[in-house]
Structure formats: structure tokens, C-alpha cells
Design an enzyme around this catalytic site. Structure first.
Site, PDB file in Angstrom:
ATOM      1  N   ARG B 319     -37.469 -56.156  60.568  1.00  0.00           N
ATOM      2  CA  ARG B 319     -36.498 -56.686  59.614  1.00  0.00           C
ATOM      3  C   ARG B 319     -36.462 -58.219  59.676  1.00  0.00           C
ATOM      4  NH1 ARG B 319     -32.136 -55.085  56.149  1.00  0.00           N
ATOM      5  NH2 ARG B 319     -32.863 -52.950  56.326  1.00  0.00           N
ATOM      6  N   GLU B 728     -23.522 -55.807  56.595  1.00  0.00           N
ATOM      7  CA  GLU B 728     -24.252 -56.867  57.282  1.00  0.00           C
ATOM      8  C   GLU B 728     -24.401 -58.181  56.508  1.00  0.00           C
ATOM      9  OE1 GLU B 728     -27.597 -54.611  59.791  1.00  0.00           O
ATOM     10  OE2 GLU B 728     -27.400 -53.882  57.750  1.00  0.00           O
TER      11      GLU B 728
END
Lengths: 188, 820
Positions: B319, B728
Site C-alpha cells: 500500500r 483512514e
């Protein structure tokens, strides 16, 4: 041989919690937070950092906010302790501070909430009409890891309004609606 | 508008409602796992024996002295494990290790009648260690070649050609710190065994299914012999995605061996010294810009500080690579990733899951290079935004890039950014020892698990004969408001008032094979599954209602607890009456729902695909004031516009944005993890192991003015009721604070000063940045200029570059054999 750290025996402790005397036999160094949680089963008082920084364990001792993780149960003898379980309104419903934190989304995971509520209850008793700046100052000793504090400040100001009998909504986002059905209302 | 995203008339989603457990929280009645202790009889307490070495071999372990301590019942060691002695899914983290891998590593666990007995027992266990050489910092790991896991490369175009054609080439290095989760509720598990051998574990876990899997493999059981429940968590932030499993397994092992309930709850010191944190990273980079400041090429090698075992380091690294572009188009890209193996806690998921680390690398580059290009940092960022038709370096088309522009424009306008910048310039001209700055930064964050298989979810919805509804889904509640949203989704789909619906705690025997509540995807995935289950029930009820109302089932409408035909003049049936009637017609009134995110594909063997359903966007502007004598600073104002699609629950979403931003600001400016890097016997010890030495954001660091708005006209076709994930992405809005601090520090030097800013940008770090601006004013900080520059290290081919084991179906899974 390990040193005896148990402090030599156990003592009978009686503490008035939320208006009711509670007795238990504990080690002299039993923390008030552990006494409340484990000996009395009052688990609304939460233990976060365990050394007096975060304020999650704050209870009122004779009306003043105290870190229950920094106080011995024996030290609380002959004093009146109020925990989050004791903050309900006179009618048994939510008190003003409790209502305000619900309405203003002044909580997320809820773990810090009891410590904020006890702190705020004492603060508003002494300062019924605080400014936003005073509200921030009053709760600056408590940590919240979720909210970013904005709604907690709103909750404090909203609680002051509720205490004063004013009906205005939570500042900022509009106040929420109750999730529980009014008593007696049938489903359907 | 898709069937998934379309909202009916008067939906309950989108309403402003309080958190579903708010009334329980404010009265102290909400139960967390460790609150069950007072409600559990004959419970034993577990306490770890923590090793005082960063790296050592256990040469002797004598538990007999512990058993002599009054109240000690048993000591759990490796010999007691009937199944696999491992706390993870990659078999690289022994639960009871023979080799200590970090300072504070638990080598065995003592069970006592009281916590105090267990603690004294743990002190009595005699352990001999043979200390071994240790690797503590990521730089030491790089020098020693101490790596673990795959080393992927994300590549597009020809990075050498891109750099060669660039007008300006810069190169540099950057190292930044990780972050402790400091959820206020520490890790806790309570395990018990029923009369038939069923193991029941209550755990503060974001991933009950994986906790179930690990408990099962440690005990040598199958999954159906283990049930895991999570009532709620007092914060998770990723720290309870993979880290709870081992503690749950210790409790479960103790329960099976003693026949009594066992509690394992880490105290704060244990939690912070034993559990993993956000990965710190090291980066070396080269970047090329054309004459107008447009990014041409990026060549970088990122090395994450993985700690002692892999845990989630591989997907975190993936990621990070997938987010190094943030919101910016870069034609030619080569980014290598590797995971260092260090003698520290095993670093893990933390809100953003590597995304923030990848983005921080590029935002730091832009912040350092803007003065060298002679371009205002805001202009430099804005002119590099993606535009429609462009794709990320891993090949995913960037949908809705205009939303970043819309959010940016709105922040500039509502935040009075232009006029405030003039005021700041005037202020700085008039003040020699105090400087202000305003920085504005974007966020583009991909939503979905990178690994496609994880993007599935289940739900179980019951409608009882009286019309009341009980829902259960695979997601866990850690304060983020997932359960609140799921109640709203169910009420919307069934067309009933919110108070008709209740929600039961997350359990693996209700909904199996769940994914972690992570990747911000809890509401997307579980909302899809809840909606699906409710639709099955609604369609069956529409058949019944259609017959009674005399309309086709497709024309039956459910709204506000009333059921009627499409035309408004038809009769109405009360929801509860319809349900009762359906029961007597023998109609199934419950359903299992399922959801899989459509349109995803990801090939980690080539690091390409479209792993994300969509991108969430946001923009923040932050203004700071820095004191030149001390580096102390304050955040004067923050303005945020963030894209949550059509919000499922606005109060919840605003809370997530505010909280995420503050947590990001904590990571970038306050929270300073320090390990002992000396050669003393305490080498490898975490020095900041309490809230007194690890500075968390408190009221005094809050922006004096904090404005948050949701981006309007933000409907998302690909998610439940047009919403977007929010957990997030807002964390990364805090880059604005860090960049403002950099600019304010630079303002102490002459125009065009580039300063390096350590991360976290504590007041001390800002002080040194100010000193650098004053003293090295004519230089480039530590940025080198010119092609080819400092070439980042490249993979040497002796480790797998791609396809980490964690993304392959497990071959050695403990499968049910025929004779069972």
C-alpha cells in the site's frame, strides 16, 4: 526468595460509592481503580495509561476529580466517591453531561468517556456558564485517541445549556435523535 | 445510479444519529472485554515473562520456582502447545520462542489465581539467556542486509529516460518514525471451554476470524471448535488487526489446559513494549521536474522497519508503494520496496496501512524541492494533480480526479487562503523571531483491500414475528461508528424506523470467514452484505404485501414501518402486521447476506491492476506559527474539505475526519518513539513506554480554529447507498501541518530556502529546521541537484521480488481430514 510485596496482609475497606457503602477485604495497596472495577464490579471506570496521564479512570472524590489509578482504595475510606455509574439525573435518566455527550457525538470508542464525564460534571458545577476557552482548559488533562476533541468541547458547552434549561441544539452539527424507542411504543 | 448506491425515499442513511452505544458509554454500562472479568467465575490471570534482551537465545527455562509461588496454577511454555507454536499466519512468530527477538519478548506465561500471583510467579521464573548481536535501527538493517519477505518493484515507463529529459533532477534521503497506536483499551482476551470442548474466546480484536484461525492452529483444533466474539474495542486503529491473535491463543491454551476461564490483558507497559506499531520508513529518492515544475519521473527505494517478524509488513509495503503518487501524475516511475528485519516489536497495521508512509515520501520531496524550483509549494502541488484519463503507476485509471480540484478550490475559498497568505507575508516581514506559514495538501486514497480476496463480507439478518429486527455482520466496532451505520443501512433497506433494528455483537459462529475490519472498508463491505440480506427478506415480504394490496410485488414500497403500493392512494399495511402475516404463510423471515466488491483485480506478481473500488479525496489547509528561539509552535487554523461520498451518517463521518486528522498530526508532529540504540545492556528497549514520555495529541495541540466540511455532490456509484469509506483517508490531511511547519521554518531564512524537517516534527525538530534555514540559507538542505544524482539501491535478485506468501492461498492449511 522474592521480597514480600503484598504489604503484609489484607485490610477491610469501606468506601461510599455513588451514595452506597461498599466493603471489601483488599491489600492495602489495592488501587481505587482496581477496587471499583474488580472488587465492586463497577466497570464503567476505565483504566487507560495506568499512571495518571490519560484521565480515563477519573472519578469524583468528595466531588473533586481524582485519578483513581493513582489513589489507593484505603485512601478513599470515609470519602464519597462518584463514578460514571452515579452521574444519572435525579429521575434516573441521563444527566445533562451524559445527554450532551450523546447528542453531540462527544465519543467514539467510548473508553475515555467516563473520565471526561466525571471531570466535566465537577467543572460545570463550579463554572455553570463556561466559555469555549474555559471548556477546553477544563478538560485539557484528559486524553481521547479517537475524536480529535472537537465534539467533546461541543458536548461540554451543550451540557452547560442543558443544565441551564436551554433547549438549543448541540453547536455545530445538529443534535441527534434518540435511537431507543420511547417507553411503551410497540414495534410496528 | 447503481442498485447498490441508489437510496430510496426518506432513507435512514444520511440522517444525523448518535453512536448506537452512546447511551451505554455515558452511563458506564458499555462492556469491553476486560469488563467481563468481574462477571466470570473462577477466572485465572495470565502474566508474561518478558526477556530483557533485544536478541538472545534461551538456554534454560526453569518454571519450578514460579509454581512454588502461592496462587500460581500453571506456567505455559512451548511444550504445552498441542498444535502449531506460532501466533501468526506466516509461521515466523513463535508464540513461545526459544530465541528472543526483541526487548520485552514474552518467553512464557504464568497463570495465577490473581493477577498479583501471576505477576510474582512471572518474576520467579528462571531464564538464562545467551545474548546475540542485534539490529535495532532500519539503517543498521540496510547496512547489514537484514531484510524479510518479498521485495516488490512498482514500475511504469522508463525512469532513466524520464529523469534524463527532466529540466531539474533532485535526489535525497528521508527517514521517518512510526507511531504507537495507544488505543486507550489495551489488548485483552478471555477464553473458556464449554462442556463439549468448544473454545469460546472473547477478544478485543479487529479480525475475529483470524483470531479464531490462530487459536485453532495453536490448539490443534479446527475452526468450528473455536468461537471468537468481540463486544467492542476501546480503539483499534489497526493495532488489533493481527496483534491480538497470540494473546487470545495464550488465553485459550490456558483455558484448555486448566479447564478454567483465563484472562490475558496486557497492562499499558506490556502493551506498548510487546505489540507492533506503525512502520517507520527509510527512503532514498530521485525526482525529475520539467521547466514548469511538472513531475517527470520518480525513482525511489523504500525500506520499512518491519521489526522481528513479517506480520502485515508485506501488504503495508504494497500500500505504501501504491500511494507514493498521492494525487499527482508522474509519467515514469520506479519504486522498490523492502522490509527490514530488526530486533523490535513486529510492526503492523496502523490507520492508512502504509499509504501515509508512501505519500509522506512524495509530500516531503515536494516540500523540499519547491523552494529549489522557485515555485510556491501550493502551486507545485496543484499543477501536478491527476486529470481525467490518467492512471496510477500500477495501472488503475484515476476516477473523479476533479473531486480533488473541487475540494482544493473549496478549501481555498472558504478558508480565505489567498487573503490569509497576504496577512502571513505581512506578519513575517514584521516579525524577526516568529514566523507563520500556511500549507495546503491533498489526499487521494484507494479504498479496498489490496488483496482482492479480502473484499468480501457476510451478514445475518433476523426479522422476528413481532416485526423487530436483529442484525449481525462480520465487522467489529472500535468507535468508528460501523455498527451505527449498519443499523441505518438495515433500517433503510427494510424501510423501518431505526429503533426497530438492534445489532448483536460480532461472533464467528454467526458470520464466518470474515475479513478484518480494516482498510476503511468496514461499512462498504458489511453494508453491502447487510443490504443484501435485508433485500432478500424485503423481496419475500413484497410478495406477501403485493397479494394483500393487489399490486405487483415490484410496486410494493417499504418506508417508515409502513408498506404500500407505488401509487400513494393504495392501502397501507403496518410492517409488523405484514411480518406476522408472512410468518403464517410460512415465509422465511431471516437471511444470510453476502457482498463481494465487483470490478477488482490485482496481480502482485507484476504489481499491476485495479485493486481499489474508488479513491477518497480530501484537502486540508493548515496555518502554523513558529517561535524562532525554541521551535515551539501552535496550529492557528485548519480547514478541511473531505469526500465521503453521500454520507451514511454525517455526525459519525465528521468525527472520523476530525479524529483522523488529529491522529495524523500526532504521528507527524508529536509522537516520538525512541528505542535504545546504544550498546548498553538495555539496547533495543523502547524508551518511550508510557503516556508520560510518548506525547499524544491533547487539547493544547488542537488547532485554535478547526473547520471541517464534507464535499458536496460526491455520490459514489460503487458503494453502499452512494457513500465512501472514511476511516483512514483523513489521517493524511495532517501533511498540511507538517508542510506548514517546514515553510514557517524556512521563512527564517532568505526566500528559496529548502529545509529538511525530521518526522515527527517535534518542537526540537522544528528548532533544528529553523537553525538550518538560518545557517545554511544559501544551500539546498540535504537535497542534491543534477542528473543522475544519488541512485537508490536496486534489488539484487536474491530475494523474491513479487508475490509475497501472504497473498497466496495457504497450501499447508490445517484442513479437515476425512476421518474427523
Amino acid at each position: 526468595m522474592l521480597p514480600d510485596t503484598t504489604g503484609g496482609g489484607r485490610v477491610e475497606v469501606t468506601v461510599h460509592v455513588n451514595g452506597v457503602p461498599h466493603s471489601a477485604t483488599v491489600e492495602p495497596r489495592r488501587l481505587l481503580s482496581d477496587f471499583l472495577r474488580h472488587d465492586l464490579g463497577l466497570t464503567g471506570t476505565h483504566v487507560g495509561c495506568e499512571h495518571g496521564v490519560c484521565g480515563a479512570c477519573t472519578v469524583l472524590v468528595d466531588g473533586e476529580p481524582m485519578r483513581s489509578c493513582l489513589m489507593f482504595a484505603v485512601s478513599a475510606q470515609h470519602h464519597q466517591v462518584t463514578t460514571v455509574e452515579g452521574l444519572a439525573g435525579a429521575d434516573g435518566g441521563l444527566g445533562p453531561e451524559q445527554r450532551a455527550f450523546v447528542e453531540c457525538h462527544g465519543l467514539q470508542c467510548g473508553f475515555c468517556t467516563p473520565g471526561f464525564l466525571t471531570t466535566v460534571t465537577a467543572f460545570l458545577r463550579d463554572n455553570p456558564q463556561p466559555s469555549a476557552e474555559e471548556a477546553r482548559e477544563a478538560i485539557s488533562g484528559n486524553l481521547c485517541r479517537c475524536t480529535g476533541y472537537q465534539n467533546i468541547v461541543r458536548s461540554v458547552l451543550r451540557a452547560a445549556e442543558i443544565r441551564a434549561g436551554r433547549a438549543a441544539d448541540c453547536a455545530g452539527p445538529p443534535a441527534g435523535q434518540p435511537t431507543a424507542p420511547p417507553a411503551g411504543e410497540a414495534v410496528g | 445510479m447503481s442498485a447498490l448506491s441508489e437510496r430510496p425515499a426518506n432513507p435512514v442513511v444520511g440522517e444525523t444519529v448518535p453512536h448506537e452505544s452512546a447511551a451505554l458509554h455515558v452511563t458506564g454500562r458499555a462492556l469491553y472485554t476486560d469488563d467481563l472479568v468481574a462477571r466470570t467465575r473462577d477466572l485465572l490471570h495470565g502474566y508474561p515473562v518478558q526477556a530483557p534482551h533485544a536478541h538472545a537465545r534461551v538456554t534454560r527455562l526453569d518454571t519450578a520456582p514460579a509454581l512454588a509461588v502461592p496462587g500460581v496454577v500453571r506456567v505455559l511454555t512451548a511444550e504445552d502447545v498441542p498444535g502449531v507454536n506460532d501466533a501468526g499466519i506466516k509461521h515466523d512468530e513463535p508464540l513461545f520462542p526459544s530465541e528472543v527477538m526483541y526487548f520485552g519478548h514474552a518467553v512464557c506465561w504464568v497463570l495465577g489465581e490473581t493477577l498479583e500471583a501471576a505477576r510474582l510467579g512471572a518474576l520467579a521464573v528462571e531464564v538464562d539467556y545467551e545474548p546475540l548481536p542485534s539490529v535495532v535501527t532500519v539503517r543498521e538493517a540496510i547496512e547489514a542486509g537484514s531484510f524479510q519477505g518479498a521485495q516488490p518493484t512498482m514500475e511504469r515507463g522508463d525512469v532513466e529516460a524520464g529523469l534524463a529529459r527532466a529540466e531539474h533532477v533532485f535526489s535525497g534521503e528521508f527517514e521517518f518514525a512510526g507511531q504507537e497506536h495507544f488505543y486507550l483499551e489495551t489488548h485483552a482476551s478471555i477464553a473458556q471451554v464449554d462442556e463439549n470442548g468448544q473454545v469460546f474466546v472473547q477478544s478485543s480484536t479487529q479480525h475475529p476470524t483470524e483470531t479464531q484461525d490462530i487459536v485453532a492452529h495453536v490448539l490443534g483444533l479446527h475452526a468450528h471448535e473455536v468461537t471468537v466474539q468481540c463486544l467492542r474495542m476501546g480503539g483499534g486503529f489497526g493495532g488489533k488487526e493481527m496483534q491480538p491473535h497470540g494473546y487470545a491463543a495464550v488465553a485459550a491454551l490456558g483455558a484448555t489446559l486448566t479447564g478454567r476461564p483465563v484472562r490475558v490483558r496486557l497492562n499499558r507497559t506490556q502493551d506498548i513494549t510487546m505489540t507492533g506499531k506503525r512502520h517507520g520508513f527509510h527512503a532514498t529518492w530521485r525526482v525529475g521536474f520539467d521547466a514548469e515544475g511538472r513531475l517527470q519521473a520518480l525513482d525511489a527505494t523504500l525500506t520499512s522497519d518491519g521489526g522481528w517478524s513479517l506480520d502485515l509488513s508485506e501488504p503495508v509495503l504494497a500500500r505504501a508503494l501504491c500511494h507514493i503518487d498521492n494525487a499527482y501524475w508522474i509519467p515514469d516511475v520506479r519504486v522498490n520496496g523492502r522490509i527490514s528485519k530488526t530486533n523490535k516489536t513486529s510492526q503492523t497495521a496502523f490507520r492508512g496501512f502504509g499509504g501515509p508512509q508512501g505519500m509522506l515520501v512524495l509530500e516531503d520531496i515536494l516540500g523540499r524541492c519547491a523552494p529549489l524550483l522557485g515555485i510556491d509549494p501550493a502551486d507545485l502541488r496543484r499543477r501536478n494533480f491527476y486529470t481525467e484519463g490518467q492512471a496510477t503507476p500500477y495501472g488503475q485509471p484515476v476516477r473523479h480526479p476533479d473531486r480533488a480540484v473541487a475540494a482544493w478550490d473549496q478549501v481555498v475559498q472558504t478558508g480565505d487562503v489567498d487573503s490569509r497568505r497576504r496577512e502571513i507575508a505581512a506578519f513575517n516581514a514584521a516579525h524577526q523571531h516568529t514566523k507563520r506559514a500556511l500549507a495546503i495538501t491533498p489526499v487521494k486514497f484507494g479504498i479496498s483491500f489490496n488483496l482482492t480476496a479480502f473484499n468480501q463480507a457476510g451478514a445475518l439478518v433476523h426479522v422476528y414475528k413481532d416485526g423487530s429486527v436483529l442484525i449481525n455482520h462480520g465487522g467489529t466496532e472500535m468507535g468508528q461508528g460501523l455498527h451505527t451505520k449498519m443499523l441505518q443501512v438495515a433500517a433503510t433497506t427494510l424501510g423501518v424506523p431505526l429503533h426497530f433494528v438492534r445489532l448483536a455483537p460480532t461472533r464467528t459462529d454467526k458470520v464466518p470467514n470474515t475479513s478484518a475490519t480494516a482498510a476503511s472498508s468496514g461499512a462498504d463491505l458489511n453494508g453491502g452484505a447487510v443490504k443484501n440480506a435485508c433485500e432478500q427478506i424485503r423481496e419475500r415480504l413484497a410478495q406477501v404485501a403485493g397479494g394483500r394490496l393487489g399490486v405487483p410485488p415490484a410496486d410494493v414500497r417499504f418506508e417508515g414501518g409502513r408498506v404500500r403500493g407505488l401509487a400513494h392512494d393504495t392501502d397501507e399495511i403496518r410492517w409488523a402486521d405484514l411480518v406476522t402475516q408472512a410468518y403464517f404463510q410460512r415465509v422465511q423471515l431471516w437471511a444470510a447476506g453476502f457482498y463481494r466488491t465487483e470490478g477488482l483485480h490485482w496481480d502482485s506478481t507484476v504489481f499491476r491492476g485495479e485493486p481499489f473500488k474508488y479513491f477518497a479525496y480530501g484537502v486540508a489547509a493548515a496555518e502554523v506559527e513558529v517561535d524562532g528561539f525554541t521551535g515551539a509552535y501552535r496550529t492557528r487554523r485548519v480547514d478541511i474539505v473531505h469526500d465521503v461520498g453521500d454520507s451514511l451518517s454525517p455526525l459519525v463521518d465528521l468525527g472520523q475526519i476530525e479524529g483522523g486528522f488529529v491522529q495524523g498530526a500526532g504521528w507527524l508532529t508529536l509522537e516520538d518513539l525512541r528505542w535504545d540504540e546504544s550498546d548498553r545492556p538495555t539496547r533495543g528497549r523502547l524508551a518511550t513506554q508510557a503516556a508520560s514520555t510518548y506525547k499524544l495529541p491533547s487539547f493544547s495541540e488542537m488547532p485554535e480554529e478547526f473547520n471541517v466540511a464534507l464535499l458536496e455532490k460526491a455520490h459514489e456509484e460503487g458503494a453502499v447507498y452512494g457513500s465512501k469509506a472514511v476511516g483512514e483517508p483523513p489521517l493524511m490531511l495532517a501533511f498540511s501541518v507538517r508542510e506548514a511547519l517546514r515553510q514557517a521554518a524556512a521563512a527564517f531564512g532568505p526566500p528559496g530556502t529548502s529545509v529538511d524537517l525530521a518526522s515527527p516534527a517535534t518542537p526540537e525538530a522544528v528548532f533544528w529546521a529553523v537553525e538550518q534555514a538560518r545557517a545554511r540559507a544559501a544551500e539546498h538542505g540535504h537535497v542534491a541537484e543534477g542528473f543522475p544524482g544519488m541512485v537508490p539501491p536496486q534489488p539484487n535478485g536474491d530475494v523474491p521480488r513479487y508475490h509475497p506468501r501472504s497473498e497466496r492461498p495457504p497450501a499447508e492449511q490445517h484442513a479437515l481430514s476425512a476421518e474427523v
